[in-house]
Write an enzyme that holds these catalytic residues in place. Structure first.
Site, short mmCIF file in Angstrom:
data_model
loop_
_atom_site.label_atom_id
_atom_site.label_comp_id
_atom_site.label_asym_id
_atom_site.label_seq_id
_atom_site.Cartn_x
_atom_site.Cartn_y
_atom_site.Cartn_z
N GLY A 16 -32.13 -3.72 31.19
CA GLY A 16 -30.98 -2.57 31.48
C GLY A 16 -31.75 -1.57 32.05
N HIS A 17 -32.95 -1.46 31.79
CA HIS A 17 -33.94 -0.08 32.36
C HIS A 17 -34.90 -0.44 33.24
CE1 HIS A 17 -35.67 3.94 31.71
NE2 HIS A 17 -34.64 4.36 31.07
N PHE A 18 -34.66 -0.54 34.43
CA PHE A 18 -33.64 -0.87 35.42
C PHE A 18 -33.72 -2.23 35.99
CE2 PHE A 18 -34.79 3.88 35.05
CZ PHE A 18 -33.52 4.43 34.73
#
Length: 140
Positions: free
Chosen positions: A47-49
């Protein structure tokens, strides 16, 4: 030097929060140099990124803190204790850390009292400084 098994004997952290892979140099209670191999398999990259993975700065600081914890918890009087963050001061991020990088984590303990201390922390990728700060810790 310490390998991952010795690190796990010293630190209470485990996957996914154990963020150091090897200790290259250690002076108990004074300084440490450790390595974090950054791979795309890290859970935080999901999720990052998406499409442009970057290691979160707060996790770079956590890796530095864990390196410092090894230097402290290697001392007989602190063996088996739990290190906790007290504060992060003078923190600066100077570059991105991405999959394939190897973080060199350097921590110098500049103040140590019975249950608290301060370390000067610097993280490098190669010769490039990517993060630095002063980390205050508490030993519980």
């Amino acid at each position: 030097m310490m390998d991952i098994n010795q690190i796990m004997e010293t630190l209470p952290h485990r996957y996914p929060m154990l963020l150091i892979d090897r200790v290259l140099e250690i002076e108990e209670g004074k300084r440490v140099v450790a390595i974090k191999n950054v791979t795309m398999n890290e859970a935080f990259f999901q999720g990052h990124f998406p499409g442009q993975p970057v290691m979160p700065g707060v996790l770079i600081m956590e890796a530095l803190a864990q390196a410092g914890a090894v230097a402290i918890l290697s001392m007989p009087e602190y063996k088996g204790k739990t290190p906790l963050f007290g504060a992060i001061d003078k923190c600066k991020f100077r570059g991105m850390v991405v999959p394939g990088d190897q973080l060199r984590l350097e921590m110098e303990i500049i103040k140590l009292k019975k249950v608290a201390g301060v370390g000067k922390a610097v993280a490098y990728v190669g010769d490039k400084k990517v993060a630095e700060g002063e980390l205050t810790f508490i030993i519980a």
